[in-house]
Design a protein around this motif. Structure first.
Motif, mmCIF file in Angstrom:
data_model
loop_
_atom_site.group_PDB
_atom_site.id
_atom_site.type_symbol
_atom_site.label_atom_id
_atom_site.label_comp_id
_atom_site.label_asym_id
_atom_site.label_seq_id
_atom_site.Cartn_x
_atom_site.Cartn_y
_atom_site.Cartn_z
ATOM 1 N N GLY A 129 0.808 -1.205 0.000
ATOM 2 C CA GLY A 129 0.000 0.000 0.000
ATOM 3 C C GLY A 129 0.848 1.265 0.000
ATOM 4 O O GLY A 129 2.030 1.249 0.356
ATOM 5 N N ALA A 130 0.209 2.369 -0.391
ATOM 6 C CA ALA A 130 0.907 3.650 -0.342
ATOM 7 C C ALA A 130 1.091 4.087 1.110
ATOM 8 O O ALA A 130 2.185 4.473 1.519
ATOM 9 C CB ALA A 130 0.130 4.698 -1.127
ATOM 10 N N LEU A 131 0.021 4.053 1.899
ATOM 11 C CA LEU A 131 0.093 4.258 3.349
ATOM 12 C C LEU A 131 -0.568 3.103 4.083
ATOM 13 O O LEU A 131 -0.030 2.582 5.045
ATOM 14 C CB LEU A 131 -0.580 5.573 3.749
ATOM 15 N N ASN A 166 -2.860 -0.914 -2.338
ATOM 16 C CA ASN A 166 -4.093 -0.641 -1.604
ATOM 17 C C ASN A 166 -5.314 -1.400 -2.133
ATOM 18 O O ASN A 166 -6.449 -1.049 -1.795
ATOM 19 C CB ASN A 166 -4.393 0.863 -1.548
ATOM 20 N N CYS A 167 -5.097 -2.423 -2.967
ATOM 21 C CA CYS A 167 -6.219 -3.290 -3.316
ATOM 22 C C CYS A 167 -6.644 -4.079 -2.081
ATOM 23 O O CYS A 167 -5.816 -4.433 -1.237
ATOM 24 C CB CYS A 167 -5.836 -4.260 -4.432
ATOM 25 N N ARG A 168 -7.925 -4.364 -1.986
ATOM 26 C CA ARG A 168 -8.454 -5.195 -0.900
ATOM 27 C C ARG A 168 -9.297 -6.298 -1.516
ATOM 28 O O ARG A 168 -10.370 -6.038 -2.072
ATOM 29 C CB ARG A 168 -9.268 -4.363 0.096
ATOM 30 N N ILE A 169 -8.781 -7.510 -1.437
ATOM 31 C CA ILE A 169 -9.423 -8.659 -2.065
ATOM 32 C C ILE A 169 -10.045 -9.506 -0.968
ATOM 33 O O ILE A 169 -9.385 -9.856 0.015
ATOM 34 C CB ILE A 169 -8.398 -9.465 -2.883
ATOM 35 N N GLY A 170 -11.312 -9.852 -1.132
ATOM 36 C CA GLY A 170 -12.053 -10.563 -0.103
ATOM 37 C C GLY A 170 -11.670 -12.023 0.023
ATOM 38 O O GLY A 170 -10.677 -12.492 -0.562
ATOM 39 N N ARG A 171 -12.456 -12.761 0.767
ATOM 40 C CA ARG A 171 -12.200 -14.177 1.017
ATOM 41 C C ARG A 171 -12.648 -15.022 -0.173
ATOM 42 O O ARG A 171 -13.646 -14.747 -0.821
ATOM 43 C CB ARG A 171 -12.948 -14.640 2.267
ATOM 44 N N VAL A 186 -4.503 -6.013 0.860
ATOM 45 C CA VAL A 186 -4.976 -7.174 1.628
ATOM 46 C C VAL A 186 -5.498 -8.250 0.683
ATOM 47 O O VAL A 186 -6.302 -7.967 -0.218
ATOM 48 C CB VAL A 186 -6.098 -6.771 2.610
ATOM 49 N N ILE A 187 -5.047 -9.490 0.917
ATOM 50 C CA ILE A 187 -5.557 -10.658 0.198
ATOM 51 C C ILE A 187 -6.262 -11.538 1.229
ATOM 52 O O ILE A 187 -5.634 -12.024 2.169
ATOM 53 C CB ILE A 187 -4.432 -11.455 -0.492
ATOM 54 N N GLY A 188 -7.575 -11.750 1.062
ATOM 55 C CA GLY A 188 -8.381 -12.406 2.069
ATOM 56 C C GLY A 188 -8.227 -13.916 2.119
ATOM 57 O O GLY A 188 -7.738 -14.553 1.170
ATOM 58 N N ASP A 189 -8.665 -14.505 3.235
ATOM 59 C CA ASP A 189 -8.575 -15.948 3.474
ATOM 60 C C ASP A 189 -9.048 -16.758 2.269
ATOM 61 O O ASP A 189 -10.122 -16.511 1.708
ATOM 62 C CB ASP A 189 -9.482 -16.346 4.641
ATOM 63 N N GLY A 190 -8.246 -17.778 1.919
ATOM 64 C CA GLY A 190 -8.673 -18.749 0.927
ATOM 65 C C GLY A 190 -8.673 -18.277 -0.509
ATOM 66 O O GLY A 190 -9.063 -19.025 -1.413
ATOM 67 N N THR A 191 -8.238 -17.076 -0.779
ATOM 68 C CA THR A 191 -8.197 -16.571 -2.153
ATOM 69 C C THR A 191 -7.055 -17.226 -2.913
ATOM 70 O O THR A 191 -5.971 -17.452 -2.376
ATOM 71 C CB THR A 191 -8.061 -15.043 -2.151
#
Length: 342
Positions: A231-233, A253-258, A237-242
């Motif tokens: 992330g920049a600040l 700063n991408c946020r990838i779910g489970r 995040v890479i979520g459980d089981g992905t």
């Protein structure tokens, strides 16, 4: 806030003194409290009373209204949205000054993959049954959990933590990251690389310091030669089981779910959010700063350019509801055949 396991902080410092240090004495006189102590830098949503944050454009307004930041670098048009009592440093193009401040508080010399002089982090810690292949490089302060295997020629940067029963294949690099249990990284994966963030686009192309982290949760698998930018600040995040296929780019700063599945050659621009259970076909691209709702299926080669609700089925470039995609394609074919017959 910036994780000082990865980026050494040279403060705390009074806000007025900080502005003087970066050559902006002209702004000190307008401060309501130039002696306010800056103890870190953070995103608006996570900032506390000692933090300095940034509000550069209208998309920041909602987070600005709710921020607990003690001081904010702010575009003049956004001043009225700031909470009462917040110390405001108002100027045009605040992002440029923010980059100067980040370079001052977190010097680039602390951002190498094996940070020099980080004796404060201590020696690496290994639980039992950790296996290291030939020529593995492990930085200070690294923690590796029981039963994890690290393949040959892999480089693990200072402060990184890796959970239990992970498999890290050969020739990987891991920096500015925390990995959970049962994570698999295939050969050539790059975790925690600098995000693609720039100012003064097409002219000086000044780099925005990338001071965030990568958080990879349990049971994640990353395919060969994929890259996950920090992330920049805040965090990427890479979520459980992905599960992520080979040759995938995940921006800062991408946020990838489970339990998401991302097929090969896909590219997620910065600040893309995927809900739980999203499926991306091969070669999917996103334009960034958008949300794809839980359970959405995006067919191969689609280009997602806007938010989509949960359960969407998308195809095409730009991506649209798959029923509209097939309807337009059928209409185009009919028109094409009609012209040929005429």
């Amino acid at each position: 806030m910036v994780d000082t396991r990865f980026h050494r902080f040279v403060g705390p410092i009074a806000l007025g003194a900080l502005l003087a240090q970066v050559g902006r004495n002209d702004l000190v006189g307008s401060l309501s409290n130039p002696d306010h102590l800056i103890t870190g830098v953070s995103e608006l949503a996570l900032a506390g009373p000692g933090d300095l944050a940034l509000a550069a454009q209208p998309s920041y307004v909602e987070e600005l209204r709710r921020t607990a930041a003690g001081a904010v670098l702010i575009a003049p048009a956004l001043r009225d949205a700031a909470p009462a009592g917040t110390i405001l440093v108002a100027l045009d193009k605040p992002h440029n000054l923010f980059a100067d401040i980040l370079d001052t508080l977190y010097p680039s010399s602390t951002r190498a993959i094996i940070a020099a002089g980080r004796d404060d982090l201590g020696a690496p810690i290994f639980e039992r049954d950790v296996t290291l292949g030939a020529n593995v490089v492990v930085g200070p302060g690294v923690e590796i959990g029981r039963g994890t295997v690290i393949g040959a020629n892999t480089v693990i940067g200072a402060g990184v933590t890796i959970g239990r029963n992970c498999i890290i294949a050969a020739n990987c690099t891991i920096d500015c990251a925390h990995l959970g249990n049962d994570v698999v990284l295939h050969s050539g994966v790059r975790v925690g690389t600098e995000g693609f963030g720039w100012l003064d686009l097409g002219r000086s192309n000044r780099k925005i310091p990338q001071l965030g982290r990568v958080i990879i949760q349990d049971r994640v698998e990353i395919g060969a030669n994929s890259t996950i930018d920090r992330g920049a600040l805040g965090d990427t995040v890479i979520g459980d089981g992905t599960k992520v296929d080979n040759l995938v780019q995940i921006g800062h700063n991408c946020r990838i779910g489970r339990n998401c599945l991302i097929a090969a050659m896909s590219g997620l621009s910065g600040s893309t959010i995927l809900g739980d259970g999203v499926l991306l076909g091969g070669g999917v691209g996103t334009s960034g700063h958008l949300t794809i709702g839980a359970g959405t299926v995006v067919h191969g080669r689609a280009a997602v350019t806007k938010d989509w609700p949960a359960g969407s089925k998308l195809a095409g470039a730009p991506a649209q509801d798959i029923r509209d995609f097939w309807r337009e394609l059928a209409t185009t074919r009919k028109l094409s055949k009609g012209e040929k017959q005429g």
